[in-house]
Structure formats: C-alpha cells, structure tokens
Design a protein around this motif. Structure first.
Motif, PDB file in Angstrom:
ATOM      1  N   ARG A  20      -7.540 -11.215  -6.124  1.00  0.00           N
ATOM      2  CA  ARG A  20      -7.514 -11.319  -4.629  1.00  0.00           C
ATOM      3  C   ARG A  20      -6.402 -11.967  -3.815  1.00  0.00           C
ATOM      4  O   ARG A  20      -6.077 -11.502  -2.774  1.00  0.00           O
ATOM      5  N   GLU A  21      -5.710 -12.902  -4.606  1.00  0.00           N
ATOM      6  CA  GLU A  21      -4.503 -13.487  -3.697  1.00  0.00           C
ATOM      7  C   GLU A  21      -3.217 -12.237  -3.557  1.00  0.00           C
ATOM      8  O   GLU A  21      -2.723 -12.311  -2.543  1.00  0.00           O
ATOM      9  N   SER A  22      -3.307 -11.337  -4.662  1.00  0.00           N
ATOM     10  CA  SER A  22      -2.068 -10.302  -4.591  1.00  0.00           C
ATOM     11  C   SER A  22      -2.643  -9.479  -3.702  1.00  0.00           C
ATOM     12  O   SER A  22      -1.863  -8.624  -2.801  1.00  0.00           O
ATOM     13  N   ALA A  23      -3.874  -9.363  -3.578  1.00  0.00           N
ATOM     14  CA  ALA A  23      -4.610  -7.954  -2.516  1.00  0.00           C
ATOM     15  C   ALA A  23      -4.115  -8.748  -1.110  1.00  0.00           C
ATOM     16  O   ALA A  23      -3.769  -7.842  -0.258  1.00  0.00           O
ATOM     17  N   SER A  24      -4.522  -9.882  -0.763  1.00  0.00           N
ATOM     18  CA  SER A  24      -4.346 -10.584   0.604  1.00  0.00           C
ATOM     19  C   SER A  24      -2.781 -10.385   1.080  1.00  0.00           C
ATOM     20  O   SER A  24      -2.586  -9.966   1.823  1.00  0.00           O
ATOM     21  N   ARG A  25      -1.974 -10.535   0.005  1.00  0.00           N
ATOM     22  CA  ARG A  25      -0.629 -10.597   0.142  1.00  0.00           C
ATOM     23  C   ARG A  25      -0.011  -9.300   0.413  1.00  0.00           C
ATOM     24  O   ARG A  25       0.780  -8.970   1.413  1.00  0.00           O
ATOM     25  N   ALA A  26      -0.669  -8.357  -0.224  1.00  0.00           N
ATOM     26  CA  ALA A  26      -0.173  -7.096  -0.147  1.00  0.00           C
ATOM     27  C   ALA A  26      -0.414  -6.240   1.292  1.00  0.00           C
ATOM     28  O   ALA A  26       0.257  -5.609   1.974  1.00  0.00           O
ATOM     29  N   VAL A  27      -1.682  -6.771   1.488  1.00  0.00           N
ATOM     30  CA  VAL A  27      -2.141  -6.402   3.140  1.00  0.00           C
ATOM     31  C   VAL A  27      -1.463  -6.992   4.061  1.00  0.00           C
ATOM     32  O   VAL A  27      -0.964  -6.153   4.981  1.00  0.00           O
ATOM     33  N   ARG A  28      -1.076  -8.437   3.876  1.00  0.00           N
ATOM     34  CA  ARG A  28      -0.303  -8.904   5.011  1.00  0.00           C
ATOM     35  C   ARG A  28       1.225  -8.135   5.011  1.00  0.00           C
ATOM     36  O   ARG A  28       1.538  -8.115   6.136  1.00  0.00           O
ATOM     37  N   ASP A  29       1.863  -7.929   3.838  1.00  0.00           N
ATOM     38  CA  ASP A  29       3.142  -7.373   3.684  1.00  0.00           C
ATOM     39  C   ASP A  29       2.980  -5.962   4.666  1.00  0.00           C
ATOM     40  O   ASP A  29       3.914  -5.619   5.305  1.00  0.00           O
ATOM     41  N   MET A  30       1.949  -5.299   4.413  1.00  0.00           N
ATOM     42  CA  MET A  30       1.898  -4.130   4.607  1.00  0.00           C
ATOM     43  C   MET A  30       1.714  -3.729   6.198  1.00  0.00           C
ATOM     44  O   MET A  30       2.325  -3.329   6.869  1.00  0.00           O
ATOM     45  N   PHE A  31       0.984  -4.929   6.805  1.00  0.00           N
ATOM     46  CA  PHE A  31       0.875  -5.033   8.388  1.00  0.00           C
ATOM     47  C   PHE A  31       2.092  -5.397   9.094  1.00  0.00           C
ATOM     48  O   PHE A  31       2.518  -5.037   9.923  1.00  0.00           O
ATOM     49  N   THR A  32       2.757  -6.253   8.247  1.00  0.00           N
ATOM     50  CA  THR A  32       3.912  -6.708   8.709  1.00  0.00           C
ATOM     51  C   THR A  32       5.098  -5.598   8.705  1.00  0.00           C
ATOM     52  O   THR A  32       5.660  -5.450   9.845  1.00  0.00           O
TER      53      THR A  32
END
Ligand SMILES: C[S@@+](CC[C@H](N)C(=O)[O-])C[C@H]1O[C@@H](n2cnc3c(N)ncnc32)[C@H](O)[C@@H]1O
Length: 254
Positions: A20-32
């Motif tokens: 869950r944590e790495s999924a969240s991080r990947a989503v945030r980096d993607m939108f950034t």
C-alpha cells in the motif's frame, strides 16, 4: 507485478508497487511528474468533455452548495478544476471549500488557478485526512479516488469526516458497453496512452490510466463497498455513455 501483489493491494497498483505504501508513493510521483502538462492533457484527451463532467457533478450537489456555511472537501483535487466547479455553484461567501491532494506540484497549480478565491488548499493523503470526525456536509473526488491504494480505507475515511446525513460524490471513469465501448476501448488503450506519453514527455502515467480503470470496481461492486463503508442511498449515474459516472451516497444519519 505479480498476482500476489494484486491480491494484497486493494486499490490502485501502479508499476513497481509491492504494498500500500509503495503504491501510494508511486501514484504521487506519477502525478508530480505530469503536473506541468496535466491540464492541457486532460482537455485534449477528453475533447474538453472533462469540463462538462465537473460541472455536472458539482450541479448535483446544489442543495448543499447553496447553503450558507456549507462545509465541503474536494479530495484528490489535483490542479483544482472540480474544486473550482464546486465554488461556482455556491451563492454565498459563507461556503468553506477545501481542496486536498498529496502531490505538492499539482496543488501549486491549483493555488494559482484559485488565487483570489476563498478556496483553501491542503497537502494531505486521502487515506489519512488531517480533519476531525463529522466535519463536512459534502466530500467529492473527481478522477482521484480510483488512484487510492485502498478503496475501502478511502471510503471509510470519507465517512469519518462527513457529518451524519452528509453526502459524497465520486466522479470517475467507467467502462462503457456495446459498440461505444468497443470504439472507446481502442481509443483509451491505444491512442490515449500514445498521445499522453508524447505530450507529457513521461513514460508510464498514460499507460497506468487504462490499467487503473480496468482494475477499478464495476459500479455494482462499488455500490456494495459504499454501503459496507457506512453509506446509504448509494447510486451511480453514467455520464457520456458510461465513459465516466458519478457515485452519489449519503452517510447514514445517526
Ligand atoms: C487524475 S488526478 C485528478 C485531479 C482532479 N480532481 C481532476 O479532476 O482533474 C488524481 C489526483 O489524485 C491525487 N491523489 C491520488 N491518490 C491520493 C491520495 N492518497 N491522497 C491525496 N491525493 C491523492 C493525485 O496526486 C492527483 O492529483
């Protein structure tokens, strides 16, 4: 990514995510990474239909938005278009509308677009909102909820911050059926990722988009999840042949 990962993460699974944590991080980096071109791509790839969808979703909640002192939260607000659509439906200066997102780069753009307005922007994770219980009359999310790493946790968090009887509106993509669906799938799975990758200059996000829509629960399942999370009167209204749709639900009154 393997089947195991898919089973363990009960929400979006971007490439490379293992929990869950790495999924969240990947989503945030993607939108950034796509923030500078996000608005342009949204309008181009949706042929400007996105503006109509935000307006239509916001209009659904006129009864709340027209109340003086309405307290509203737009989750995963990105660059703020849904938040601004909500503001335009209010008719008093009393409404307090917050836009929340965990990508600083997306929020920076929202802040510029909303400058001079009464909107308030908050950098926050939708799965851990910095608000006390029972704060809001309305919580919305446009094209953001599907990206959460845990859908049920996201719904529970919305229920927590809504006052009893408060409403929730989740606008997101769907998968239309029939001939429209066939044509749309060619566009969504082939044309859109290619154009999105060229214009954004970033590999990945526009391939993730159709994959995330495919993984998102179908309306019937989503409505069950909403009821299980504590909502009543849950419904789904298709927009543009079901290319998108609005989930609307009310938190059970005490
Ligand atoms: C597709 S954009 C939608 C933006 C905007 N609502 C719109 O309609 O254009 C999804 C947004 O959700 C945000 N997001 C995804 N997961 C989030 C989370 N767990 N907490 C806060 N924001 C999140 C992303 O940073 C991104 O800005």
């Amino acid at each position: 990514m393997n089947h195991d990962t898919h089973d363990r993460i009960v929400g979006a699974v971007p490439a490379g995510a293992s929990d869950r944590e790495s999924a969240s991080r990947a989503v945030r980096d993607m939108f950034t990474s796509i923030a500078p071109r996000y608005d342009l791509l949204n309008h181009v790839l949706s042929f400007n239909t996105d503006r109509m969808w935000w307006w239509r979703a916001a209009r659904t909640f006129d009864a709340i938005l027209r109340q003086s002192e309405a307290h509203v939260l737009d989750l995963c607000c990105g660059t703020g278009d849904m938040t601004l659509a909500l503001l335009r439906r209010t008719n008093s200066r009393g409404a307090r509308i917050f836009g929340a997102d965990f990508s600083h780069a997306m929020l920076q753009r929202a802040t510029v677009k909303g400058s001079g307005s009464s909107l308030r922007w908050i950098e926050a994770d939708a799965l851990r909102l910095p608000f006390p219980d029972h704060q809001f009359d309305l919580v919305t999310s446009a094209f953001g909820f599907r990206n959460l790493a845990d859908y049920d946790a996201g719904l529970r968090e919305i229920v927590r911050v809504l006052r009893p009887g408060g409403e929730c509106g989740i606008l997101d993509f769907g998968e239309p059926g029939g001939l429209v669906g066939k044509i749309y799938r060619i566009y969504f799975k082939s044309v859109l990722p290619a154009v999105g990758t060229v214009i954004s200059g970033v590999q990945g996000p526009y391939k993730y988009l159709p994959a995330s829509v495919e993984r998102f629960p179908a309306p019937d399942e989503m409505l069950v999840r909403m009821r299980e999370a504590g909502f009543s009167e849950a419904s789904w209204t298709p927009y543009t042949f079901g290319v998108a749709g609005l989930y609307r639900a009310r938190k059970a009154a005490r």
